[in-house]
Scaffold this motif. Structure first.
Motif, PDB file in Angstrom:
ATOM      1  N   VAL A 113       0.834  -1.200   0.000  1.00  0.00           N
ATOM      2  CA  VAL A 113       0.000   0.000   0.000  1.00  0.00           C
ATOM      3  C   VAL A 113       0.867   1.248   0.000  1.00  0.00           C
ATOM      4  N   LEU A 114       0.537   2.184  -0.873  1.00  0.00           N
ATOM      5  CA  LEU A 114       1.113   3.527  -0.820  1.00  0.00           C
ATOM      6  C   LEU A 114       0.079   4.441  -0.194  1.00  0.00           C
ATOM      7  N   LEU A 115       0.405   5.062   0.921  1.00  0.00           N
ATOM      8  CA  LEU A 115      -0.511   5.940   1.659  1.00  0.00           C
ATOM      9  C   LEU A 115      -0.021   7.370   1.529  1.00  0.00           C
ATOM     10  N   VAL A 116      -0.873   8.251   0.989  1.00  0.00           N
ATOM     11  CA  VAL A 116      -0.533   9.667   0.818  1.00  0.00           C
ATOM     12  C   VAL A 116      -1.531  10.499   1.615  1.00  0.00           C
ATOM     13  N   GLU A 117      -1.056  11.237   2.604  1.00  0.00           N
ATOM     14  CA  GLU A 117      -1.901  12.026   3.507  1.00  0.00           C
ATOM     15  C   GLU A 117      -1.083  13.192   4.034  1.00  0.00           C
ATOM     16  N   ASP A 118      -1.615  14.434   3.882  1.00  0.00           N
ATOM     17  CA  ASP A 118      -0.830  15.604   4.283  1.00  0.00           C
ATOM     18  C   ASP A 118      -0.906  15.894   5.771  1.00  0.00           C
ATOM     19  N   ASP A 119      -1.833  15.277   6.501  1.00  0.00           N
ATOM     20  CA  ASP A 119      -1.915  15.449   7.946  1.00  0.00           C
ATOM     21  C   ASP A 119      -1.069  14.352   8.613  1.00  0.00           C
ATOM     22  N   GLU A 120      -0.013  14.772   9.327  1.00  0.00           N
ATOM     23  CA  GLU A 120       0.939  13.800   9.865  1.00  0.00           C
ATOM     24  C   GLU A 120       0.301  12.850  10.868  1.00  0.00           C
ATOM     25  N   ALA A 121      -0.590  13.368  11.739  1.00  0.00           N
ATOM     26  CA  ALA A 121      -1.232  12.505  12.729  1.00  0.00           C
ATOM     27  C   ALA A 121      -2.083  11.436  12.052  1.00  0.00           C
ATOM     28  N   VAL A 122      -2.864  11.838  11.036  1.00  0.00           N
ATOM     29  CA  VAL A 122      -3.686  10.878  10.308  1.00  0.00           C
ATOM     30  C   VAL A 122      -2.811   9.886   9.555  1.00  0.00           C
ATOM     31  N   LEU A 123      -1.701  10.378   8.991  1.00  0.00           N
ATOM     32  CA  LEU A 123      -0.779   9.509   8.264  1.00  0.00           C
ATOM     33  C   LEU A 123      -0.229   8.417   9.178  1.00  0.00           C
ATOM     34  N   ILE A 124       0.237   8.811  10.364  1.00  0.00           N
ATOM     35  CA  ILE A 124       0.812   7.843  11.301  1.00  0.00           C
ATOM     36  C   ILE A 124      -0.246   6.843  11.760  1.00  0.00           C
ATOM     37  N   ALA A 125      -1.447   7.345  12.096  1.00  0.00           N
ATOM     38  CA  ALA A 125      -2.512   6.471  12.581  1.00  0.00           C
ATOM     39  C   ALA A 125      -2.932   5.459  11.521  1.00  0.00           C
ATOM     40  N   THR A 126      -3.129   5.940  10.281  1.00  0.00           N
ATOM     41  CA  THR A 126      -3.567   5.035   9.209  1.00  0.00           C
ATOM     42  C   THR A 126      -2.493   4.008   8.893  1.00  0.00           C
ATOM     43  N   ALA A 127      -1.249   4.460   8.808  1.00  0.00           N
ATOM     44  CA  ALA A 127      -0.150   3.534   8.505  1.00  0.00           C
ATOM     45  C   ALA A 127      -0.011   2.477   9.599  1.00  0.00           C
ATOM     46  N   SER A 128      -0.127   2.882  10.863  1.00  0.00           N
ATOM     47  CA  SER A 128      -0.017   1.928  11.975  1.00  0.00           C
ATOM     48  C   SER A 128      -1.115   0.874  11.895  1.00  0.00           C
ATOM     49  N   LEU A 129      -2.340   1.316  11.598  1.00  0.00           N
ATOM     50  CA  LEU A 129      -3.459   0.380  11.517  1.00  0.00           C
ATOM     51  C   LEU A 129      -3.270  -0.604  10.362  1.00  0.00           C
ATOM     52  N   LEU A 130      -2.844  -0.102   9.201  1.00  0.00           N
ATOM     53  CA  LEU A 130      -2.641  -0.965   8.041  1.00  0.00           C
ATOM     54  C   LEU A 130      -1.550  -1.996   8.311  1.00  0.00           C
ATOM     55  N   ARG A 131      -0.498  -1.570   8.989  1.00  0.00           N
ATOM     56  CA  ARG A 131       0.594  -2.519   9.301  1.00  0.00           C
ATOM     57  C   ARG A 131       0.120  -3.593  10.259  1.00  0.00           C
ATOM     58  N   ARG A 132      -0.753  -3.237  11.192  1.00  0.00           N
ATOM     59  CA  ARG A 132      -1.279  -4.246  12.110  1.00  0.00           C
ATOM     60  C   ARG A 132      -2.154  -5.261  11.371  1.00  0.00           C
ATOM     61  N   TRP A 133      -2.726  -4.841  10.251  1.00  0.00           N
ATOM     62  CA  TRP A 133      -3.518  -5.763   9.443  1.00  0.00           C
ATOM     63  C   TRP A 133      -2.644  -6.616   8.522  1.00  0.00           C
ATOM     64  N   GLY A 134      -1.337  -6.378   8.532  1.00  0.00           N
ATOM     65  CA  GLY A 134      -0.424  -7.175   7.726  1.00  0.00           C
ATOM     66  C   GLY A 134      -0.010  -6.536   6.422  1.00  0.00           C
ATOM     67  N   CYS A 135      -0.377  -5.272   6.191  1.00  0.00           N
ATOM     68  CA  CYS A 135      -0.016  -4.605   4.942  1.00  0.00           C
ATOM     69  C   CYS A 135       1.432  -4.098   4.997  1.00  0.00           C
ATOM     70  N   GLN A 136       2.055  -4.011   3.828  1.00  0.00           N
ATOM     71  CA  GLN A 136       3.361  -3.363   3.685  1.00  0.00           C
ATOM     72  C   GLN A 136       3.089  -1.921   3.239  1.00  0.00           C
ATOM     73  N   VAL A 137       3.366  -0.983   4.110  1.00  0.00           N
ATOM     74  CA  VAL A 137       2.909   0.391   3.894  1.00  0.00           C
ATOM     75  C   VAL A 137       4.076   1.325   3.631  1.00  0.00           C
ATOM     76  N   ARG A 138       3.934   2.136   2.619  1.00  0.00           N
ATOM     77  CA  ARG A 138       4.833   3.270   2.384  1.00  0.00           C
ATOM     78  C   ARG A 138       4.012   4.532   2.613  1.00  0.00           C
ATOM     79  N   ALA A 139       4.349   5.287   3.654  1.00  0.00           N
ATOM     80  CA  ALA A 139       3.577   6.466   4.040  1.00  0.00           C
ATOM     81  C   ALA A 139       4.275   7.730   3.573  1.00  0.00           C
ATOM     82  N   GLU A 140       3.536   8.596   2.879  1.00  0.00           N
ATOM     83  CA  GLU A 140       4.089   9.836   2.332  1.00  0.00           C
ATOM     84  C   GLU A 140       3.170  11.012   2.650  1.00  0.00           C
TER      85      GLU A 140
END
Length: 540
Positions: free
Chosen positions: A426-453
């Motif tokens: 998954v490539l995650l693009v979000e300009d709000d840092e708090a939302v970016l960190i929260a979404t990336a953390s949740l996706l990783r807990r689901w087993g996704c390989q996340v690149r957060a930008e």
């Protein structure tokens, strides 16, 4: 605008009918005198003219009936016909036809009230011309100058007073409209700004749930999630109302499998139903209808939310009925306490809630049903509520047009519960840092390989899914992000958009019906459901 045109057409048709009745009565009166042998030559001519006028009035009515809609040219022709006929009758009819001046005054005032200040001015001038022509032709009017002066002053003073009132009314209406739009803009902006932190809190809470917590801590997480869902629904209602008030909502009708909408709504509400002890059920309905997917989903979502909120511990059923006229009705039944009869006509008013002294607090501000009714008007869907106190409530969405040719089946829409997200790139693009960190953390807990930008990257490796916010700052949108990533990767990468704006506006900007759009704050279960469906689509 369409509603205003329909109202103008209705007014015009009503005026045409009144014209037929009034002119018919006058003509009948004159013809009676002619056939009784007590009419002079002038009255016989007037009888002929009145009869012709009445026939033209009937023709005008038929014209409006067959070609409805606002037509300034037709209104002008009708007014010229009326003022001309009355002027001729007053001019050659003498004293017995003086009362027709009342009709002239009524036409002046009526045109002003219905069609505005310009119509009032033109009608006033036409009325004065009518008096002048009548006076120049009729000896009785010339012999009574004070009577003519009274008519002239009345023709000037009454419209002048009406003109002043209309200007004040228009000013007050414009101020009220501006205040309403300001309120809507404030609600939309406040809703959008507050959605971001609430969205982040929701995702962080989901991450916290998957941590090794004790029973007490998990209960606290449940309480936080329940409160966040309440706030989320409140902001969604505020955003929906502000969007409807802006007048920017335009339905995009398309063939939709009704089962898809029902299944999606029930899936999104499954967690809330479980918390409230509700059994959500539906009856399969393999029918394709023509409607706006997003708007109708919002309607059904609001009713199911209400059923879960007001009928805890019972069951909620969503079912469909085919009508004989080729239409479909979608019905939501619950076994709640029902709505007292005296409240049933008021529940569609904004901010109205059925409350009695001593009732426990229930979330919401009374916007769910008003939103449903307004969206129903946009879609041409009839909304009906039937409720029996002590037995439950049924809300029906009727008049959905059935499309006889079913669309091709889309297997990827059916969710596979055992499907896993492990290994999904998954490539995650979000300009709000708090939302970016929260979404990336949740996706990783689901087993996704996340690149957060925080912005669109300059290069991309292999990826399976793009998740992007719509507003990325500096004039960049999710539409730009999707186009850029697909160009960099050289293929149509599946995408998912999350936004705090109106879905219809975002959908129009994207220009792609196959890209899912989620409204912030997004519930983790809803996000996972959509990602799983996207992965199934990729495998299909």
């Amino acid at each position: 605008m369409n509603r205003e045109r329909d109202e103008d057409s209705g007014n015009e048709k009503a005026q045409a009918f009144i014209r037929i009745v009034v002119m018919g009565c006058v003509d009948l009166y004159v013809l009676t005198r002619v056939f009784a042998g007590i009419a002079g030559p002038d009255l016989k001519i007037i009888a002929v003219l009145l009869t012709v006028h009445w026939l033209l009035a009937v023709a005008m009515y038929l014209w409006i009936s067959r070609h409805p809609g606002s037509s300034p040219r037709r209104r002008g022709l009708a007014f010229a016909l009326d003022i001309g006929g009355i002027t001729y009758t007053m001019a050659y009819g003498g004293a017995p036809f003086l009362p027709l001046y009342v009709i002239v005054l009524r036409m002046i005032v009526g045109n002003g009230l219905r069609f505005g200040l310009t119509a009032l001015k033109i009608s006033t001038v036409a009325g004065l011309v009518s008096i002048a022509v009548t006076t120049s032709v009729n000896a009785y009017w010339r012999d009574n100058p004070f009577l003519v002066l009274t008519f002239v002053l009345t023709t000037i003073l009454v419209p002048t007073y009406i003109y002043d009132l209309l200007k004040r009314l228009r000013g007050a209406y414009e101020r009220e409209q501006e205040a309403s739009l300001s309120k809507s803009r404030f609600l939309a902006q406040a809703s959008h700004d507050l959605r971001q932190p609430i969205h982040a809190i929701s995702l962080f809470t989901a991450c916290l749930r998957s941590a090794k917590l004790g029973a007490g801590e998990l209960q606290m997480v449940d309480n936080i999630e329940r409160s966040l869902q309440s706030v989320s629904r409140l902001f969604k209602s505020l955003l929906d109302i502000s969007t409807l008030d802006s007048g920017k909502v335009q339905p995009r009708l398309e063939p939709v499998e009704i089962n898809e909408i029902i299944d999606e709504v029930l899936r999104q509400n499954s967690q809330a139903a479980q918390i409230n002890g509700i059994e959500l059920r539906s009856v399969p309905c393999n029918v394709v209808v023509g409607t706006d997917r997003a708007l109708f989903t919002t309607m059904l979502q609001n009713i199911v939310n209400n059923a879960i909120k007001y009928a805890p511990g019972g069951a909620v059923l969503v079912a469909c009925r085919r009508r004989r006229n080729g239409r479909l009705a979608v019905q939501v039944y619950d076994r709640g306490p029902g709505i007292p009869v005296e409240h049933q006509a008021k529940v569609f008013e904004e901010f109205y809630q059925v409350r009695r002294r001593g009732d426990s607090d229930i979330e919401g501000v009374g916007l769910g049903l008003p939103i449903v009714q307004r969206l129903g008007r946009l879609l041409g869907v009839e909304v009906e509520l039937r409720s029996i106190p002590g037995r439950g409530t049924c809300v029906t969405f009727d008049n959905l047009p059935i499309i006889p040719e079913p669309v091709a089946a889309k297997a990827w829409h059916a969710l596979d519960p055992p499907a896993t997200l492990r290994g999904l790139r998954v490539l995650l693009v979000e300009d709000d840092e708090a939302v970016l960190i929260a979404t990336a953390s949740l996706l990783r807990r689901w087993g996704c390989q996340v690149r957060a930008e925080l912005a669109i990257p300059g290069a991309v490796a292999d990826l399976d899914l793009l998740i992007t916010d719509f507003d990325l700052g500096h004039g960049v949108t999710g539409t730009d992000c999707i186009a850029a990533i697909r160009t960099l990767s050289g293929r149509d990468v599946p995408a998912l958009v999350m936004t705090g704006h109106d879905q219809a506006c975002v959908r129009e900007d994207l220009g792609a019906p196959d890209i899912p759009i989620l409204s912030k704050p997004v519930r983790p279960a809803e996000l996972r459901s959509v990602i799983v469906s996207q992965r199934i689509r990729m495998r299909a």
